[in-house]
Every structure is written in structure tokens, then in C-alpha cells.
Design a protein around this motif. Structure first.
Motif, PDB file in Angstrom:
ATOM      1  N   ARG A 163       0.464  -0.826  -0.047  1.00 27.82           N
ATOM      2  CA  ARG A 163      -0.062   0.477   0.066  1.00 27.82           C
ATOM      3  C   ARG A 163       0.696   1.267  -0.135  1.00 27.82           C
ATOM      4  NH1 ARG A 163      -2.940   0.723   4.840  1.00 27.82           N
ATOM      5  NH2 ARG A 163      -3.141   3.051   4.732  1.00 27.82           N
ATOM      6  N   VAL A 164       0.785   1.854  -0.729  1.00 31.49           N
ATOM      7  CA  VAL A 164       1.198   3.291  -0.922  1.00 31.49           C
ATOM      8  C   VAL A 164       0.379   3.861  -0.052  1.00 31.49           C
ATOM      9  CG1 VAL A 164       2.122   5.578  -1.820  1.00 31.49           C
ATOM     10  CG2 VAL A 164       1.845   3.157  -3.016  1.00 31.49           C
ATOM     11  N   THR A 165       1.113   5.038   1.368  1.00 34.59           N
ATOM     12  CA  THR A 165       1.138   5.793   2.706  1.00 34.59           C
ATOM     13  C   THR A 165       1.521   7.671   1.848  1.00 34.59           C
ATOM     14  OG1 THR A 165       2.280   5.318   4.026  1.00 34.59           O
ATOM     15  CG2 THR A 165       0.119   4.473   3.879  1.00 34.59           C
ATOM     16  N   MET A 166       0.939   8.449   2.911  1.00 35.79           N
ATOM     17  CA  MET A 166       2.038   9.601   2.500  1.00 35.79           C
ATOM     18  C   MET A 166       1.486  10.516   3.756  1.00 35.79           C
ATOM     19  SD  MET A 166       1.031  13.121  -0.468  1.00 35.79           S
ATOM     20  CE  MET A 166      -0.999  12.131  -0.556  1.00 35.79           C
ATOM     21  N   ASN A 167       2.544  11.289   4.642  1.00 30.90           N
ATOM     22  CA  ASN A 167       2.307  12.018   5.801  1.00 30.90           C
ATOM     23  C   ASN A 167       1.660  13.484   5.186  1.00 30.90           C
ATOM     24  OD1 ASN A 167       4.503  13.183   4.657  1.00 30.90           O
ATOM     25  ND2 ASN A 167       4.994  13.880   6.486  1.00 30.90           N
ATOM     26  N   GLY A 168       1.368  13.840   6.375  1.00 29.70           N
ATOM     27  CA  GLY A 168       0.400  15.281   6.451  1.00 29.70           C
ATOM     28  C   GLY A 168       0.570  15.935   5.857  1.00 29.70           C
ATOM     29  N   ASP A 169       1.979  16.362   5.258  1.00 28.68           N
ATOM     30  CA  ASP A 169       2.446  17.415   4.667  1.00 28.68           C
ATOM     31  C   ASP A 169       2.405  17.453   2.704  1.00 28.68           C
ATOM     32  OD1 ASP A 169       4.931  16.692   4.850  1.00 28.68           O
ATOM     33  OD2 ASP A 169       5.452  18.496   5.784  1.00 28.68           O
ATOM     34  N   GLY A 170       2.976  16.059   2.481  1.00 25.47           N
ATOM     35  CA  GLY A 170       3.181  15.220   1.178  1.00 25.47           C
ATOM     36  C   GLY A 170       4.715  14.933   1.277  1.00 25.47           C
ATOM     37  N   SER A 171       4.850  15.294   1.864  1.00 23.96           N
ATOM     38  CA  SER A 171       6.983  15.250   1.776  1.00 23.96           C
ATOM     39  C   SER A 171       7.436  14.145   1.923  1.00 23.96           C
ATOM     40  CB  SER A 171       7.402  16.139   3.218  1.00 23.96           C
ATOM     41  OG  SER A 171       6.998  15.829   4.128  1.00 23.96           O
ATOM     42  N   ARG A 172       6.552  12.750   2.384  1.00 22.82           N
ATOM     43  CA  ARG A 172       7.306  11.779   3.015  1.00 22.82           C
ATOM     44  C   ARG A 172       6.607  10.607   2.392  1.00 22.82           C
ATOM     45  NH1 ARG A 172      11.736  10.966   6.957  1.00 22.82           N
ATOM     46  NH2 ARG A 172      13.013  12.248   6.623  1.00 22.82           N
ATOM     47  N   THR A 173       5.984   9.697   1.539  1.00 25.03           N
ATOM     48  CA  THR A 173       5.613   9.039   0.527  1.00 25.03           C
ATOM     49  C   THR A 173       5.743   7.221   1.134  1.00 25.03           C
ATOM     50  OG1 THR A 173       4.608  10.353  -0.858  1.00 25.03           O
ATOM     51  CG2 THR A 173       4.041   7.688  -1.213  1.00 25.03           C
ATOM     52  N   LEU A 174       5.263   6.206   1.487  1.00 28.23           N
ATOM     53  CA  LEU A 174       6.038   5.332   2.582  1.00 28.23           C
ATOM     54  C   LEU A 174       4.936   4.119   1.428  1.00 28.23           C
ATOM     55  CD1 LEU A 174       7.234   3.468   3.587  1.00 28.23           C
ATOM     56  CD2 LEU A 174       5.415   3.091   5.324  1.00 28.23           C
ATOM     57  N   ASN A 175       6.040   3.553   0.054  1.00 29.78           N
ATOM     58  CA  ASN A 175       5.225   2.460  -1.027  1.00 29.78           C
ATOM     59  C   ASN A 175       6.027   0.260   0.073  1.00 29.78           C
ATOM     60  OD1 ASN A 175       5.741   0.749  -3.519  1.00 29.78           O
ATOM     61  ND2 ASN A 175       4.315   0.723  -2.372  1.00 29.78           N
ATOM     62  N   SER A 176       5.236  -0.045   0.687  1.00 30.96           N
ATOM     63  CA  SER A 176       5.648  -0.973   1.329  1.00 30.96           C
ATOM     64  C   SER A 176       7.010  -0.677   2.511  1.00 30.96           C
ATOM     65  CB  SER A 176       6.825  -1.603   0.595  1.00 30.96           C
ATOM     66  OG  SER A 176       6.322  -3.268   0.991  1.00 30.96           O
ATOM     67  N   ILE A 177       7.763  -1.290   2.417  1.00 31.06           N
ATOM     68  CA  ILE A 177       9.351  -0.198   3.018  1.00 31.06           C
ATOM     69  C   ILE A 177      10.093  -0.014   2.439  1.00 31.06           C
ATOM     70  CG2 ILE A 177       8.793  -2.664   4.296  1.00 31.06           C
ATOM     71  CD1 ILE A 177      11.821  -3.356   2.668  1.00 31.06           C
ATOM     72  N   ASN A 178       9.927   0.819   1.323  1.00 28.88           N
ATOM     73  CA  ASN A 178      10.448   2.205   0.851  1.00 28.88           C
ATOM     74  C   ASN A 178       9.991   3.216   1.313  1.00 28.88           C
ATOM     75  OD1 ASN A 178      12.208   0.190  -0.843  1.00 28.88           O
ATOM     76  ND2 ASN A 178      10.159  -0.358  -2.109  1.00 28.88           N
ATOM     77  N   LEU A 179      10.780   4.454   1.478  1.00 27.67           N
ATOM     78  CA  LEU A 179      10.207   5.861   1.429  1.00 27.67           C
ATOM     79  C   LEU A 179      10.683   6.979   0.864  1.00 27.67           C
ATOM     80  CD1 LEU A 179       8.362   7.502   4.085  1.00 27.67           C
ATOM     81  CD2 LEU A 179      11.240   7.661   5.332  1.00 27.67           C
TER      82      LEU A 179
END
Length: 182
Positions: free
Chosen positions: A70-86
Motif C-alpha cells: 500500500r502507498v501512504t503519505m504523511n500529513g504535508d505530503g513530503s514523505r511517501t511510503l510504499n511497502s518498506i520504501n520511503l
């Protein structure tokens, strides 16, 4: 196509490609960045399109490391996590979560500030918290794994509320299944 309706007047702008009806739409907490993520077939990378409100345009991005979670993102959109890759705001790889987490773990999420990541290991039915506040390339596990109650880990989605003081594991279960939602 994915449309954005702009205020005032709600003029329609078709900015996102029509990749799939099953695509995930992820909006950051500040509501100024949207990710449009097509589901993966387990062979090809998920297609990711980014719409930044301030630029009023969409662009396709390629994630440099193969991952199918799953792809997720932090509150200000400065970091995106896809599985274990940041990744950073420009989708440059910052590093990887380091722990006994499966490579394709679908259960990963970031807190609003982007300083902590939570990864769910479906094999052990436990989740791991990682410190992702540093520069990388390895983001360490903090403390021991935390087991989930019952067997909800098999299909759980992790959510970290804005306070960052908790992790919710939400699992959809069949009515005939007697397991509780964690």
C-alpha cells in the motif's frame, strides 16, 4: 478520467488518467497533495500520479524500488511510503524500513509528521514501529514487535491518527468469522 472540481464555480478539470476503477486516491492531511495509485498485479509496479494543488497539474511518477504494498503519505505530503520504501516529496528514495518485515508487506503507514512508520507483519501478526525522522538509508525498528489481538492481521489496514499517540488496525471480516476487529 480523474477530475478535480475547482472552487469557486466548481469548474471540472480532467487531470488524472483513467487507469483503473480500483485505483486508490490518497489525500494528505493538509489537503494540498493527492496521489492516484493504480492497483498492482504483483508483477508490475503500481502506477502513481501526483496532483499538487498549488501547481494545479498532475504528473506521473515512477517509484525507484520495486514494491507492491500500500502507498501512504504523511500529513504535508513530503514523505511517501510504499511497502518498506520511503520517498521524499520528489519521490527520491530516502531509505528502507529495517526489521523482520516481509518485503511486500501491504500493511505500512506513516504518522502525520512523517517521523514514524508502522509496518504490519502478516506472518507474526504483529506490527513494528520505525523511526523515519533521520536521513536514511536504513530506518530502524523501535522496540519489540507489538502483537495484534486475535487473527486480524491477515487483512488489517493500519491508521495512525493525527495525534500520533496510537495505531489502529482495522480489519474487515466475514460475518461468519468469529474473530474480532482489532
Amino acid at each position: 478520467n480523474g477530475a478535480v472540481f475547482e472552487f469557486p464555480g466548481f469548474a471540472r478539470t480532467d487531470v488524472l488518467p483513467a487507469r483503473s476503477v480500483d485505483a486508490s486516491i490518497i489525500l494528505n492531511a493538509q489537503r494540498d497533495r493527492l496521489l492516484h495509485v493504480s492497483p498492482t498485479d504483483g508483477v508490475n509496479q503500481p502506477a502513481v500520479d501526483v496532483y499538487d494543488i498549488e501547481d494545479a497539474r498532475a504528473r506521473s511518477v515512477t517509484l525507484s524500488e520495486p514494491a507492491f504494498g500500500r502507498v501512504t503519505m504523511n500529513g504535508d505530503g513530503s514523505r511517501t511510503l510504499n511497502s518498506i520504501n520511503l520517498y521524499d516529496r520528489q519521490f527520491r528514495l530516502l531509505g528502507k524500513l529495517v526489521a523482520d518485515v516481509p518485503w511486500d508487506s501491504p500493511g505500512t503507514t506513516l504518522n502525520v509528521s512523517g517521523t514514524r512508520a508502522v509496518a504490519l507483519d502478516e506472518q507474526t501478526e504483529a506490527f513494528y514501529v520505525h523511526d523515519v525522522s533521520g536521513p536514511g538509508p536504513a530506518f530502524p525498528q523501535l522496540g519489540a514487535p507489538m502483537p495484534l489481538p486475535d487473527e486480524a492481521a491477515g487483512n488489517a489496514t493500519l491508521i495512525v491518527p493525527p495525534s500520533g499517540g496510537a495505531v489502529f488496525a482495522i480489519a474487515l471480516i466475514d460475518a461468519a468469522d468469529r474473530r474480532r476487529v482489532a
